[in-house]
Design an enzyme around this catalytic site. Structure first.
Site, mmCIF file in Angstrom:
data_model
loop_
_atom_site.group_PDB
_atom_site.id
_atom_site.type_symbol
_atom_site.label_atom_id
_atom_site.label_comp_id
_atom_site.label_asym_id
_atom_site.label_seq_id
_atom_site.Cartn_x
_atom_site.Cartn_y
_atom_site.Cartn_z
ATOM 1 N N ASN A 71 0.807 -1.230 0.000
ATOM 2 C CA ASN A 71 0.000 0.000 0.000
ATOM 3 C C ASN A 71 0.839 1.278 0.000
ATOM 4 O O ASN A 71 0.451 2.278 -0.580
ATOM 5 C CB ASN A 71 -1.006 -0.012 1.156
ATOM 6 C CG ASN A 71 -0.362 -0.139 2.511
ATOM 7 O OD1 ASN A 71 0.787 -0.570 2.627
ATOM 8 N ND2 ASN A 71 -1.090 0.220 3.542
ATOM 9 N N GLU A 118 4.478 -4.893 11.948
ATOM 10 C CA GLU A 118 3.467 -3.850 11.708
ATOM 11 C C GLU A 118 2.357 -4.516 10.918
ATOM 12 O O GLU A 118 2.466 -4.695 9.702
ATOM 13 C CB GLU A 118 4.080 -2.683 10.917
ATOM 14 C CG GLU A 118 5.245 -1.987 11.595
ATOM 15 C CD GLU A 118 4.837 -1.194 12.832
ATOM 16 O OE1 GLU A 118 3.623 -1.057 13.098
ATOM 17 O OE2 GLU A 118 5.738 -0.725 13.549
ATOM 18 N N CYS A 128 -3.516 0.459 6.854
ATOM 19 C CA CYS A 128 -3.631 -0.474 7.977
ATOM 20 C C CYS A 128 -4.332 0.131 9.179
ATOM 21 O O CYS A 128 -5.071 -0.541 9.884
ATOM 22 C CB CYS A 128 -2.245 -0.950 8.374
ATOM 23 S SG CYS A 128 -1.105 0.417 8.646
ATOM 24 N N GLU A 136 7.915 1.621 14.731
ATOM 25 C CA GLU A 136 8.710 2.325 13.725
ATOM 26 C C GLU A 136 8.640 3.810 14.075
ATOM 27 O O GLU A 136 7.839 4.237 14.910
ATOM 28 C CB GLU A 136 8.153 2.050 12.325
ATOM 29 C CG GLU A 136 8.251 0.572 12.009
ATOM 30 C CD GLU A 136 8.078 0.208 10.549
ATOM 31 O OE1 GLU A 136 7.090 0.657 9.953
ATOM 32 O OE2 GLU A 136 8.925 -0.532 10.032
HETATM 33 P P1 NDP Z 1 0.831 -9.821 3.251
HETATM 34 O O1 NDP Z 1 0.897 -10.294 4.658
HETATM 35 O O2 NDP Z 1 0.156 -10.666 2.264
HETATM 36 O O3 NDP Z 1 2.305 -9.558 2.691
HETATM 37 C C1 NDP Z 1 3.227 -8.717 3.333
HETATM 38 C C2 NDP Z 1 4.627 -9.029 2.831
HETATM 39 O O4 NDP Z 1 5.019 -10.300 3.336
HETATM 40 C C3 NDP Z 1 4.724 -9.144 1.306
HETATM 41 O O5 NDP Z 1 5.969 -8.667 0.879
HETATM 42 C C4 NDP Z 1 4.608 -10.643 1.111
HETATM 43 O O6 NDP Z 1 5.118 -11.068 -0.122
HETATM 44 C C5 NDP Z 1 5.427 -11.146 2.265
HETATM 45 N N1 NDP Z 1 5.177 -12.530 2.645
HETATM 46 C C6 NDP Z 1 4.076 -13.293 2.384
HETATM 47 N N2 NDP Z 1 4.230 -14.512 2.950
HETATM 48 C C7 NDP Z 1 5.436 -14.524 3.573
HETATM 49 C C8 NDP Z 1 6.154 -15.490 4.358
HETATM 50 N N3 NDP Z 1 5.662 -16.712 4.613
HETATM 51 N N4 NDP Z 1 7.361 -15.153 4.859
HETATM 52 C C9 NDP Z 1 7.869 -13.906 4.639
HETATM 53 N N5 NDP Z 1 7.244 -12.966 3.907
HETATM 54 C C10 NDP Z 1 6.033 -13.266 3.387
HETATM 55 O O7 NDP Z 1 0.187 -8.358 3.310
HETATM 56 P P2 NDP Z 1 -0.223 -7.431 2.092
HETATM 57 O O8 NDP Z 1 0.963 -7.164 1.242
HETATM 58 O O9 NDP Z 1 -1.443 -7.988 1.466
HETATM 59 O O10 NDP Z 1 -0.561 -6.072 2.832
HETATM 60 C C11 NDP Z 1 -1.773 -5.836 3.439
HETATM 61 C C12 NDP Z 1 -1.673 -6.082 4.946
HETATM 62 O O11 NDP Z 1 -0.621 -5.307 5.481
HETATM 63 C C13 NDP Z 1 -2.920 -5.642 5.693
HETATM 64 O O12 NDP Z 1 -3.246 -6.608 6.670
HETATM 65 C C14 NDP Z 1 -2.498 -4.345 6.330
HETATM 66 O O13 NDP Z 1 -3.221 -4.026 7.476
HETATM 67 C C15 NDP Z 1 -1.065 -4.612 6.638
HETATM 68 N N6 NDP Z 1 -0.336 -3.358 6.792
HETATM 69 C C16 NDP Z 1 0.111 -2.999 8.036
HETATM 70 C C17 NDP Z 1 0.734 -1.785 8.232
HETATM 71 C C18 NDP Z 1 1.240 -1.382 9.582
HETATM 72 O O14 NDP Z 1 2.123 -0.541 9.635
HETATM 73 N N7 NDP Z 1 0.732 -1.905 10.674
HETATM 74 C C19 NDP Z 1 0.924 -0.842 7.121
HETATM 75 C C20 NDP Z 1 0.489 -1.346 5.851
HETATM 76 C C21 NDP Z 1 -0.147 -2.551 5.706
HETATM 77 P P3 NDP Z 1 4.097 -11.138 -1.368
HETATM 78 O O15 NDP Z 1 3.522 -9.779 -1.543
HETATM 79 O O16 NDP Z 1 4.960 -11.516 -2.470
HETATM 80 O O17 NDP Z 1 3.050 -12.166 -0.992
#
Ligand code: NDP
Length: 486
Positions: free
Chosen positions: A150, A247, A281, A459
């Site tokens: 995002n 996060e 998020c 962070e």
């Molecule tokens: P995901 O959990 O699907 O993915 C996050 C990252 O983790 C991506 O780079 C993903 O790769 C990677 N990933 C996936 N599986 C694994 C694994 N088993 N081991 C290590 N890395 C892995 O989240 P989204 O990208 O869909 O983002 C949306 C989510 O993020 C929402 O729940 C949102 O609330 C949260 N978020 C939280 C924030 C915060 O600061 N608290 C800020 C922004 C978002 P890939 O994309 O290739 O699957």
């Protein structure tokens, strides 16, 4: 199939991962932007080895020297703001009017803050009997950052800024859906004078992230993503006792009391649900409104939401862009159907939007549900799209209990003119961040992090530096070794 391939960045060079190829799409058109290759175990091993070499050089510099180099990166980021913001729009589908002023700028602000803080890292001195002790605040070594889609460049900056300022090396894996701008950040760091290997980008899907999180020579993993991913990474980091910062997701409450500045509260509810198409998020997706002002609040929200312009993200007037992917659009539309099936009242939106000339894009109209109740799935589960749930409440104790009735704990907001009540609510809300009379404001000076299943660690602010350093205690004897031995 396009010939354009977005590379990884290992040891100062753009290289293609040695794994399978996948494609990245422009969410506004549904068209392929480029191909990307997964990084495999061999690529991860090469990056970790380069990071160790980079770390040796980088951590030997003083904080002042590192800060000076990072300041140059800030300058380059600001010079390239518009070029990088345009890439971010292409990759994420978010509106230009947001990306131009927020995404790159907030990333640059973060690096600037930590560049300034780099020289202030210090330990403490402890006077003891015939001795003293002191602490050294030392970098951890090779850190891994894993990003969500995002805010791709902002997340890369929020993680690398404090990591590099403290003397660490970082390997960053962007989301597979947004591979472009982290790569640009790597180029900027190198151009600024950050040695090769100190900031690297490994492209790939979840499997690449999992390889990084499991690598024995990685000291720390910082993830921005969903709760299930956070749990998986933490479990794999446990094998080698890596430090983790998480996060994660949320389902945050925004509580509007009847004495609030009415128009400000309406504005905040819209910003807390429709900015970046609702893909934030911390969004306040459970909007609790005191019953006496509820009908007027819903009417005004409906009136103003109807004015939001959904369209071509690059058009300067567009206020709501495209969702990140077809799968995510379908997920959001699925929740909209569930909301209706569960008996919530659709106030506005609830449909996809066909933008002329961009028929392949993933646009969803800003959507508001009223008459929501706590057990409904749209109230319990993170949707991560432009869908607001409105819930009525009668008194403070009741709304506090209901606002806290969730396993998440990322953020919360309160609108009231009664400042004592605002502070009372902030103290009672189980959330990592509480805003009083505003929402979603995250200046770099302020710690950012979630409670409960929304996260671990922080962070931003000086607190972030603690998560990228470790204390070493040194005892210095000024007298004799006390010993009863003969
Ligand atoms: P995901 O959990 O699907 O993915 C996050 C990252 O983790 C991506 O780079 C993903 O790769 C990677 N990933 C996936 N599986 C694994 C694994 N088993 N081991 C290590 N890395 C892995 O989240 P989204 O990208 O869909 O983002 C949306 C989510 O993020 C929402 O729940 C949102 O609330 C949260 N978020 C939280 C924030 C915060 O600061 N608290 C800020 C922004 C978002 P890939 O994309 O290739 O699957």
């Amino acid at each position: 199939m396009t010939d354009v391939v977005i590379p990884s960045f290992i040891d100062g060079h753009a290289v293609h991962g040695s794994g399978a190829r996948f494609e990245t799409f422009n969410p506004a058109t549904g068209q392929v932007i480029a191909g990307v290759h997964d990084c495999t175990q061999a690529d991860v091993d090469a990056a970790v080895a380069a990071a160790q070499r980079g770390f040796a050089v980088w951590s030997a510099l003083t904080g002042t020297e590192r800060g000076r180099i990072l300041q140059r990166a800030v300058q380059i980021l600001r010079e390239r703001n518009d070029e990088l913001a345009a890439l971010e729009v292409q990759d994420t589908g978010k509106p230009w009017q947001e990306a131009q002023v927020v995404d790159v700028a907030s990333g640059a602000d973060c690096i600037e803050y930590f560049a300034g803080a780099a020289a202030t890292l210090a330990g403490a001195q402890y006077p003891l009997k015939n001795a003293f002790a002191y602490t050294r605040r030392e970098p951890l070594g090779v850190c891994v950052g894993i990003g969500a889609w995002n805010y791709p460049i902002q997340i890369a900056c929020w993680k690398s800024g404090p990591a590099l300022a403290a003397g660490n090396a970082m390997i960053f894996k962007p989301s597979e859906l947004t591979p472009m701008t982290a790569l640009k950040l790597a180029e900027v760091y190198l151009e600024a004078g950050v040695p090769p290997g100190v900031f690297q980008v490994l492209q790939g899907r979840g499997t690449t992230g999992a390889l990084l999180a499991a690598h024995p020579d990685v000291a720390k993993v910082s993830v921005t993503g969903s709760v299930p991913t956070g749990k998986r990474v933490m479990a794999s980091a446990a094998d080698t006792l890596k430090r983790v910062t998480m996060e994660l997701g949320g389902k945050s409450p925004l509580v509007v009391f009847e004495d609030a500045d009415f128009e400000q509260a309406v504005t905040a509810a819209m910003m807390a649900n429709f900015y970046t198409q609702g893909e934030i998020c911390t969004n306040g997706t459970r909007v609790f409104v005191q019953r006496s002002i509820l009908p007027r609040f819903i009417a005004r929200l409906k009136e103003r939401t109807a004015l939001l312009r959904v369209g071509d993200p690059m058009h300067p007037d567009t206020e709501v862009g495209a969702l990140i992917s077809a799968a995510h659009r379908d997920k959001v539309m699925g929740y909209i159907q569930i909301g209706q099936d569960d008996g919530a009242t659709l106030v506005c939106g609830g449909h996809t939007v066909a933008v002329p000339g961009m028929e392949g894009g993933y646009f969803v109209a800003p959507t508001i549900f009223a008459d929501c109740t706590d057990p409904m799935r749209i109230v319990q589960e993170e949707i991560f799209g432009p869908v607001m749930s409105i819930l009525a409440f009668d008194d403070e104790a009741e709304v506090l209990r209901r606002a806290n009735d969730t396993r998440f704990g990322l953020a919360a907001g309160v609108f009231t003119r009664d400042s004592a009540r605002g502070h009372r609510m902030a103290a009672g809300l189980k959330a990592g961040i509480c805003w009083i009379n505003n929402y979603n404001i995250t200046p770099i000076e302020m710690p950012f992090g979630g409670a409960r299943e929304s996260g671990i660690g922080h962070e931003n602010s000086m607190v972030a530096l603690e998560h990228y350093t470790q204390l070493k205690t040194v005892y210095v004897e000024l007298g004799q070794v006390a010993c009863g031995y003969r």
